[in-house]
Design a protein around this motif. Structure first.
Motif, PDB file in Angstrom:
ATOM      1  N   LEU A   1       0.824  -1.213   0.000  1.00  0.00           N
ATOM      2  CA  LEU A   1       0.000   0.000   0.000  1.00  0.00           C
ATOM      3  C   LEU A   1       0.855   1.258   0.000  1.00  0.00           C
ATOM      4  N   LEU A   2       1.979   1.220   0.703  1.00  0.00           N
ATOM      5  CA  LEU A   2       2.894   2.368   0.722  1.00  0.00           C
ATOM      6  C   LEU A   2       3.488   2.630  -0.667  1.00  0.00           C
ATOM      7  N   ASP A   3       3.668   1.562  -1.419  1.00  0.00           N
ATOM      8  CA  ASP A   3       4.254   1.691  -2.772  1.00  0.00           C
ATOM      9  C   ASP A   3       3.220   2.062  -3.830  1.00  0.00           C
ATOM     10  N   ARG A   4       1.947   2.096  -3.431  1.00  0.00           N
ATOM     11  CA  ARG A   4       0.890   2.391  -4.406  1.00  0.00           C
ATOM     12  C   ARG A   4      -0.007   3.527  -3.899  1.00  0.00           C
ATOM     13  N   PRO A   5       0.535   4.697  -3.694  1.00  0.00           N
ATOM     14  CA  PRO A   5      -0.278   5.810  -3.190  1.00  0.00           C
ATOM     15  C   PRO A   5      -1.403   6.170  -4.165  1.00  0.00           C
ATOM     16  N   GLY A   6      -2.524   6.556  -3.604  1.00  0.00           N
ATOM     17  CA  GLY A   6      -3.625   7.021  -4.444  1.00  0.00           C
ATOM     18  C   GLY A   6      -4.560   5.948  -4.943  1.00  0.00           C
ATOM     19  N   ILE A   7      -4.311   4.671  -4.597  1.00  0.00           N
ATOM     20  CA  ILE A   7      -5.244   3.640  -5.044  1.00  0.00           C
ATOM     21  C   ILE A   7      -6.541   3.738  -4.232  1.00  0.00           C
ATOM     22  N   GLU A   8      -7.623   3.255  -4.817  1.00  0.00           N
ATOM     23  CA  GLU A   8      -8.905   3.310  -4.121  1.00  0.00           C
ATOM     24  C   GLU A   8      -9.128   2.036  -3.316  1.00  0.00           C
ATOM     25  N   LEU A   9      -9.445   2.196  -2.049  1.00  0.00           N
ATOM     26  CA  LEU A   9      -9.741   1.083  -1.168  1.00  0.00           C
ATOM     27  C   LEU A   9     -11.178   1.189  -0.694  1.00  0.00           C
ATOM     28  N   ARG A  10     -11.748   0.044  -0.353  1.00  0.00           N
ATOM     29  CA  ARG A  10     -13.078   0.021   0.248  1.00  0.00           C
ATOM     30  C   ARG A  10     -12.977  -0.682   1.591  1.00  0.00           C
ATOM     31  N   ILE A  11     -13.451  -0.018   2.623  1.00  0.00           N
ATOM     32  CA  ILE A  11     -13.418  -0.574   3.974  1.00  0.00           C
ATOM     33  C   ILE A  11     -14.854  -0.859   4.398  1.00  0.00           C
ATOM     34  N   ASP A  12     -15.136  -2.126   4.675  1.00  0.00           N
ATOM     35  CA  ASP A  12     -16.455  -2.539   5.136  1.00  0.00           C
ATOM     36  C   ASP A  12     -16.381  -2.706   6.653  1.00  0.00           C
ATOM     37  N   VAL A  13     -16.956  -1.770   7.380  1.00  0.00           N
ATOM     38  CA  VAL A  13     -16.869  -1.800   8.840  1.00  0.00           C
ATOM     39  C   VAL A  13     -17.699  -2.945   9.412  1.00  0.00           C
TER      40      VAL A  13
END
Length: 206
Positions: A130-142
């Motif tokens: 994740l540190l090497d891929r800044p700006g990617i879109e993530l989805r967090i399902d709480v």
């Protein structure tokens, strides 16, 4: 507390530094207020602004591409240092809803969960990705406690049931208890009735 969250979908802002402490998140000189609103402008202040007060164009939160991002990916041991609730206040006022790292300091994590900021701990291998891929879109399902990546992978993250409920409902611990006042009142009445002796029992006791 802030609005409840059951899902966060956002691009990521990356701060690769390790051991980002609470004084870097919100310097001590800005702790003179108990108001949460407005603290976002001081978040990461000493990195975010140059000596003359102008925005540092190289700092990630000042880059136009990161405007509106709600997920921070940070190096290991995020939120270490002194205990200050102003740190999650500043980050949520900045617009963040979640912080991802391979290690998040316990006190910062506790303060975050009480203030609508979701701390997510992942394995170091995934964090490096994740540190090497800044700006990617993530989805967090709480609700499912899962972090979904763009390629279809997902990983589960730890989150206790009470903290999960508070996040989804948008309340802190006190707010949660206040919502249960009616149920607490009913319980106390039933408990009092169950322990109240009948007149006959009182006669026998004499």
């Amino acid at each position: 507390m802030s609005k409840g969250i059951s899902e966060v979908v956002s691009r990521t802002v990356v701060l690769r530094e390790r051991n980002i402490d609470t004084d870097q998140i919100i310097p001590a000189r800005f702790l003179t207020t108990t108001e949460r609103k407005g603290l976002g402008k001081f978040a990461f202040n000493d990195w975010r602004y140059l000596a003359d007060g102008a925005p540092n164009p190289e700092f990630e939160f000042n880059k136009p591409a990161n405007a509106g991002a709600a997920i921070l990916v940070a190096g290991r041991n995020f939120g270490c240092g002194s205990s200050r609730e102003h740190a999650p206040w500043a980050l949520t006022d900045l617009g963040l809803r979640a912080v991802i790292s391979s290690e998040i300091a316990d006190i910062f994590r506790s303060n975050s969960l009480k203030n609508g900021l979701l701390p997510i701990v992942v394995e170091q291998e995934l964090l490096d990705e994740l540190l090497d891929r800044p700006g990617i879109e993530l989805r967090i399902d709480v609700r499912d406690r899962r972090l979904h990546l763009p390629d279809g992978r997902s990983v589960q993250f730890p989150l206790d049931a009470f903290a999960q409920t508070c996040l989804i409902e948008g309340v802190d611990q006190l707010g949660y208890l206040l919502r249960q006042l009616d149920a607490i009142h009913v319980y106390e009445q039933r408990r009092a009735a169950a322990h109240q002796e009948s007149p006959q029992e009182q006669v026998h006791a004499r």
